[in-house]
Design an enzyme around this catalytic site. Sequence first.
Site, PDB file in Angstrom:
ATOM      1  N   SER A  28       0.826  -1.004  -0.056  1.00  0.00           N
ATOM      2  CA  SER A  28       0.059  -0.048  -0.143  1.00  0.00           C
ATOM      3  C   SER A  28       0.953   1.208  -0.041  1.00  0.00           C
ATOM      4  O   SER A  28       0.824   2.137  -1.009  1.00  0.00           O
ATOM      5  CB  SER A  28      -1.250  -0.083   1.194  1.00  0.00           C
ATOM      6  N   ARG A  49      12.341  -8.804  -3.367  1.00  0.00           N
ATOM      7  CA  ARG A  49      12.810 -10.495  -3.598  1.00  0.00           C
ATOM      8  C   ARG A  49      12.357 -10.756  -4.979  1.00  0.00           C
ATOM      9  O   ARG A  49      11.118 -10.405  -5.526  1.00  0.00           O
ATOM     10  CB  ARG A  49      12.131 -11.449  -2.448  1.00  0.00           C
ATOM     11  N   HIS A 109       6.950   4.830   9.600  1.00  0.00           N
ATOM     12  CA  HIS A 109       6.267   4.486  11.145  1.00  0.00           C
ATOM     13  C   HIS A 109       7.182   4.286  11.806  1.00  0.00           C
ATOM     14  O   HIS A 109       8.466   3.496  11.614  1.00  0.00           O
ATOM     15  CB  HIS A 109       5.355   3.555  10.737  1.00  0.00           C
ATOM     16  N   GLU A 232     -23.747   6.029   6.711  1.00  0.00           N
ATOM     17  CA  GLU A 232     -23.911   7.208   6.814  1.00  0.00           C
ATOM     18  C   GLU A 232     -22.820   7.907   7.692  1.00  0.00           C
ATOM     19  O   GLU A 232     -22.347   9.100   7.916  1.00  0.00           O
ATOM     20  CB  GLU A 232     -25.110   7.703   7.638  1.00  0.00           C
ATOM     21  N   SER A 253     -29.508  18.198  11.070  1.00  0.00           N
ATOM     22  CA  SER A 253     -30.633  18.941  11.801  1.00  0.00           C
ATOM     23  C   SER A 253     -30.571  19.287  13.373  1.00  0.00           C
ATOM     24  O   SER A 253     -29.544  18.871  14.012  1.00  0.00           O
ATOM     25  CB  SER A 253     -31.877  18.046  11.556  1.00  0.00           C
TER      26      SER A 253
END
Length: 338
Positions: A28, A49, A109, A232, A253
């Site tokens: 990734s 490899r 990382h 959602e 809302s």
Amino acid sequence: MSAKIIYDDSIDVELIKSKKVSVIGFGSQGHAHALNLHDSGVDVTVGLREESNSFDRAKKMGLKVENLENATKNADVVMLLLPDQLMADVYEKDISPFMKESSTLFFAHGFNIHFGEIVPREDISIAMIAPKGPGHLLRRTYEEGSGMPCLVAVEKDLTDNTKDLALSYASAIGGGRAGVLNTTFKEETETDLFGEQVVLCGGLTELIRNGFETLVEAGYQPESAYFETLHEVKLIVDLMYEGGFEWMRHSISDTAEYGDFSRGSRIITDETKKEMKKVLEEIQSGAFAKEWMSQAREGSPYLKQEREKASNHQIENIGKELRNMMPFLDAKDIKKDI
């Protein structure tokens, strides 16, 4: 005082182009780093490899590909982009013996350095360039002309320009367009693990699964439960991404906002936060890293068991059916796409 965000106009974007760079791995992150570097004019080689399934795939994408030894010994900069649990063994056997004297080792990382799984040679400079998102988005945002924010940290600087080199690398993968933040290996590692476990992956999936189960167990259609508790989520997160909690609450809302304020703290309670602090302590002490590496060396039996159990959950089966009926969605199926 707010941290300073660094952009391309403050970076020597040409510096990385004067170096031979090898990206070890083509998963990734690896494919995105290699392609972005190549498209930015960097002399980049992918190290794999020779029996790797990715060897020919990387070549077909127009990249130079070498075995691990050749990729390493010819590089001024080596970026290790392998799974955390595999990185130390590959570094010891296939990378460390062949690195040039006084070359530079990059990570995306801090796990292996921070927890002592990798102890690099004394003559090697060490830094980190950590994009804040998955590899396919790193590639996509670069191609779109935007970019992905990156964290940069220097663990050891033997050349007096390791930070400048790391910033230049970050720029070449698109980070300088979106902004680069200085950090440390400790901070990146511990906050990254905490975010994954408590909010982004562990916390979110548990919240969604339990919400889905609560509705289905109460007799509601699983399709309705899926839409309300999983589908959602993206819409709400996108609003937060664009303008924080305030913009999300402005966009929903008044009823939803009232329910948010009056009921949310009944779900994520003081007891939940106490558990979050325990998880953070396990990360800080190294207990999580020790547990995970022990599991990995045993072949990851717990991970395999939980993957199987999770893949058979009703929310996954309903989700696959519904996503396949959404023509606007590029639906993914791990059994077909991986």
